[in-house]
Design an enzyme around this catalytic site. Structure first.
Site, PDB file in Angstrom:
ATOM      1  N   ARG A  34     -43.667  69.177  83.149  1.00  0.00           N
ATOM      2  CA  ARG A  34     -44.611  70.261  82.902  1.00  0.00           C
ATOM      3  C   ARG A  34     -44.417  70.779  81.482  1.00  0.00           C
ATOM      4  O   ARG A  34     -43.305  70.792  80.950  1.00  0.00           O
ATOM      5  CB  ARG A  34     -44.397  71.435  83.872  1.00  0.00           C
ATOM      6  CG  ARG A  34     -44.697  71.099  85.325  1.00  0.00           C
ATOM      7  CD  ARG A  34     -46.187  70.845  85.537  1.00  0.00           C
ATOM      8  NE  ARG A  34     -46.527  70.602  86.907  1.00  0.00           N
ATOM      9  CZ  ARG A  34     -46.612  69.398  87.470  1.00  0.00           C
ATOM     10  NH1 ARG A  34     -46.344  68.325  86.758  1.00  0.00           N
ATOM     11  NH2 ARG A  34     -46.950  69.270  88.726  1.00  0.00           N
ATOM     12  N   GLU A  35     -45.515  71.204  80.876  1.00  0.00           N
ATOM     13  CA  GLU A  35     -45.485  71.879  79.577  1.00  0.00           C
ATOM     14  C   GLU A  35     -45.876  73.325  79.803  1.00  0.00           C
ATOM     15  O   GLU A  35     -46.758  73.612  80.624  1.00  0.00           O
ATOM     16  CB  GLU A  35     -46.461  71.211  78.605  1.00  0.00           C
ATOM     17  CG  GLU A  35     -46.078  69.789  78.286  1.00  0.00           C
ATOM     18  CD  GLU A  35     -47.146  69.008  77.555  1.00  0.00           C
ATOM     19  OE1 GLU A  35     -46.821  67.922  77.072  1.00  0.00           O
ATOM     20  OE2 GLU A  35     -48.304  69.480  77.470  1.00  0.00           O
TER      21      GLU A  35
ATOM     22  N   ARG B 118     -58.763  91.334  69.312  1.00  0.00           N
ATOM     23  CA  ARG B 118     -57.969  90.189  69.750  1.00  0.00           C
ATOM     24  C   ARG B 118     -58.693  88.900  69.394  1.00  0.00           C
ATOM     25  O   ARG B 118     -59.735  88.578  69.953  1.00  0.00           O
ATOM     26  CB  ARG B 118     -57.724  90.251  71.262  1.00  0.00           C
ATOM     27  CG  ARG B 118     -56.849  91.426  71.676  1.00  0.00           C
ATOM     28  CD  ARG B 118     -55.499  91.341  71.028  1.00  0.00           C
ATOM     29  NE  ARG B 118     -54.575  92.345  71.552  1.00  0.00           N
ATOM     30  CZ  ARG B 118     -53.383  92.546  71.047  1.00  0.00           C
ATOM     31  NH1 ARG B 118     -52.960  91.840  70.011  1.00  0.00           N
ATOM     32  NH2 ARG B 118     -52.599  93.455  71.557  1.00  0.00           N
TER      33      ARG B 118
ATOM     34  N   ALA C  42     -48.415  98.245  73.829  1.00  0.00           N
ATOM     35  CA  ALA C  42     -47.637  97.125  74.364  1.00  0.00           C
ATOM     36  C   ALA C  42     -47.080  96.314  73.210  1.00  0.00           C
ATOM     37  O   ALA C  42     -47.550  96.423  72.081  1.00  0.00           O
ATOM     38  CB  ALA C  42     -48.529  96.249  75.250  1.00  0.00           C
TER      39      ALA C  42
ATOM     40  N   LEU D 245     -44.192  92.742  72.144  1.00  0.00           N
ATOM     41  CA  LEU D 245     -43.252  91.675  72.470  1.00  0.00           C
ATOM     42  C   LEU D 245     -41.810  92.161  72.470  1.00  0.00           C
ATOM     43  O   LEU D 245     -41.455  93.100  71.757  1.00  0.00           O
ATOM     44  CB  LEU D 245     -43.377  90.552  71.439  1.00  0.00           C
ATOM     45  CG  LEU D 245     -44.713  89.844  71.353  1.00  0.00           C
ATOM     46  CD1 LEU D 245     -44.750  88.944  70.121  1.00  0.00           C
ATOM     47  CD2 LEU D 245     -44.977  89.046  72.614  1.00  0.00           C
TER      48      LEU D 245
ATOM     49  N   GLU E 254     -42.746 100.666  70.950  1.00  0.00           N
ATOM     50  CA  GLU E 254     -44.173 100.361  70.912  1.00  0.00           C
ATOM     51  C   GLU E 254     -45.035 101.617  71.047  1.00  0.00           C
ATOM     52  O   GLU E 254     -46.062 101.737  70.386  1.00  0.00           O
ATOM     53  CB  GLU E 254     -44.535  99.342  71.995  1.00  0.00           C
ATOM     54  CG  GLU E 254     -43.996  97.956  71.733  1.00  0.00           C
ATOM     55  CD  GLU E 254     -44.567  97.297  70.490  1.00  0.00           C
ATOM     56  OE1 GLU E 254     -45.680  97.652  70.046  1.00  0.00           O
ATOM     57  OE2 GLU E 254     -43.903  96.399  69.943  1.00  0.00           O
TER      58      GLU E 254
ATOM     59  N   GLU F 275     -47.607 102.249  68.051  1.00  0.00           N
ATOM     60  CA  GLU F 275     -49.039 102.076  68.277  1.00  0.00           C
ATOM     61  C   GLU F 275     -49.780 103.373  68.562  1.00  0.00           C
ATOM     62  O   GLU F 275     -50.995 103.426  68.410  1.00  0.00           O
ATOM     63  CB  GLU F 275     -49.275 101.083  69.424  1.00  0.00           C
ATOM     64  CG  GLU F 275     -48.828  99.680  69.045  1.00  0.00           C
ATOM     65  CD  GLU F 275     -49.245  98.631  70.057  1.00  0.00           C
ATOM     66  OE1 GLU F 275     -49.726  98.987  71.156  1.00  0.00           O
ATOM     67  OE2 GLU F 275     -49.095  97.437  69.746  1.00  0.00           O
TER      68      GLU F 275
ATOM     69  N   GLY G 118     -47.862  79.646  86.073  1.00  0.00           N
ATOM     70  CA  GLY G 118     -48.101  78.216  86.016  1.00  0.00           C
ATOM     71  C   GLY G 118     -48.124  77.654  84.609  1.00  0.00           C
ATOM     72  O   GLY G 118     -48.098  76.436  84.423  1.00  0.00           O
TER      73      GLY G 118
ATOM     74  N   GLU H  73     -43.477  83.992  80.499  1.00  0.00           N
ATOM     75  CA  GLU H  73     -43.584  85.387  80.080  1.00  0.00           C
ATOM     76  C   GLU H  73     -43.358  86.343  81.253  1.00  0.00           C
ATOM     77  O   GLU H  73     -43.879  86.135  82.346  1.00  0.00           O
ATOM     78  CB  GLU H  73     -44.961  85.662  79.485  1.00  0.00           C
ATOM     79  CG  GLU H  73     -45.156  87.112  79.052  1.00  0.00           C
ATOM     80  CD  GLU H  73     -46.531  87.383  78.468  1.00  0.00           C
ATOM     81  OE1 GLU H  73     -46.672  88.426  77.815  1.00  0.00           O
ATOM     82  OE2 GLU H  73     -47.450  86.563  78.649  1.00  0.00           O
TER      83      GLU H  73
ATOM     84  N   GLU I 224     -53.460  95.754  64.394  1.00  0.00           N
ATOM     85  CA  GLU I 224     -53.196  97.178  64.597  1.00  0.00           C
ATOM     86  C   GLU I 224     -53.877  98.060  63.560  1.00  0.00           C
ATOM     87  O   GLU I 224     -53.958  99.271  63.736  1.00  0.00           O
ATOM     88  CB  GLU I 224     -51.693  97.440  64.586  1.00  0.00           C
ATOM     89  CG  GLU I 224     -50.967  96.797  65.748  1.00  0.00           C
ATOM     90  CD  GLU I 224     -49.469  97.041  65.712  1.00  0.00           C
ATOM     91  OE1 GLU I 224     -48.963  97.576  64.696  1.00  0.00           O
ATOM     92  OE2 GLU I 224     -48.805  96.696  66.695  1.00  0.00           O
TER      93      GLU I 224
END
Length: 192
Positions: free
Chosen positions: A48-49, A75, A87, A89, A104, A108, A127, A131, A154
């Site tokens: 799987r990748e 986005r 939000a 990372l 964050e 933000e 799948g 994350e 931003e």
């Protein structure tokens, strides 16, 4: 793994990693990578990748009037300006998810919060990615000591305080599409 126990036992996700026999990074990205793993599953090899992701946090900031802080942000992958929650990372080595959420919210929305509660952690696309997004509720809000300089996506953030009922109406009417916003708003509503 006892599959019969899964069909009748308590309803919970269970860690059961398949043995990895090969792993390679097929794309080394700025934020995340694409990896290819071959595992032994059910007695046979399976390849799987998926996207190897550092994880993320999302903040449901709620004021004293039961309004939720939303931000509108461009986005590129979807070509939209989408309503979201603050939000980001987990891209600071070793950073605790709560510390990332606090960072964050300040970066933000120029806010700090006195009261924090972890609402949930979830895999948005198990799948295709590893994350994990951790959702926090923040209350007791006040202005951050400084204003964060915003660049890239931003740079054109629009901030709006919205009654939770209006957010829920936008979700159920299909006008709001951001997964972390939908998840956090429904969690906040369920816990009220």
């Amino acid at each position: 793994m006892d599959l019969e126990a899964l069909s009748s036992g308590p309803l919970e996700d269970v860690a059961d990693p398949a043995p990895v026999v090969a792993r390679e990074t097929v794309f080394d990205g700025r934020i995340w990578d694409i990896v290819r793993e071959t595992v032994t599953f059910g007695g046979s090899p399976m390849t799987r990748e998926y996207m190897a992701h550092p994880g993320a946090v999302v903040v449901a900031a709620i004021d004293d009037d039961e309004r939720m802080l939303l931000i509108n942000q461009y986005r590129q992958p979807i070509g939209m300006r989408e309503w979201e929650l603050p939000a980001g990372l987990l891209d600071v080595e070793g950073e605790d998810p709560l510390a990332a959420a606090q960072r964050e919210l300040a970066e933000e929305a120029d806010l700090v919060a006195a009261d924090w509660r972890k609402l949930a952690a979830y895999h948005p696309s198990a799948g295709g990615s590893d994350e994990l997004i951790t959702v926090f509720e923040a209350r007791g809000l006040s202005d951050a000591p400084g204003i964060h300089e915003r660049t890239d996506e931003e740079a054109e953030i629009v901030v709006r305080w919205v009654p939770i009922e209006e957010v829920l109406a936008g979700i159920t009417a299909g006008r709001l599409h951001n997964g972390p916003l939908l998840t956090a708003a429904l969690l906040v509503h369920a816990r009220r």
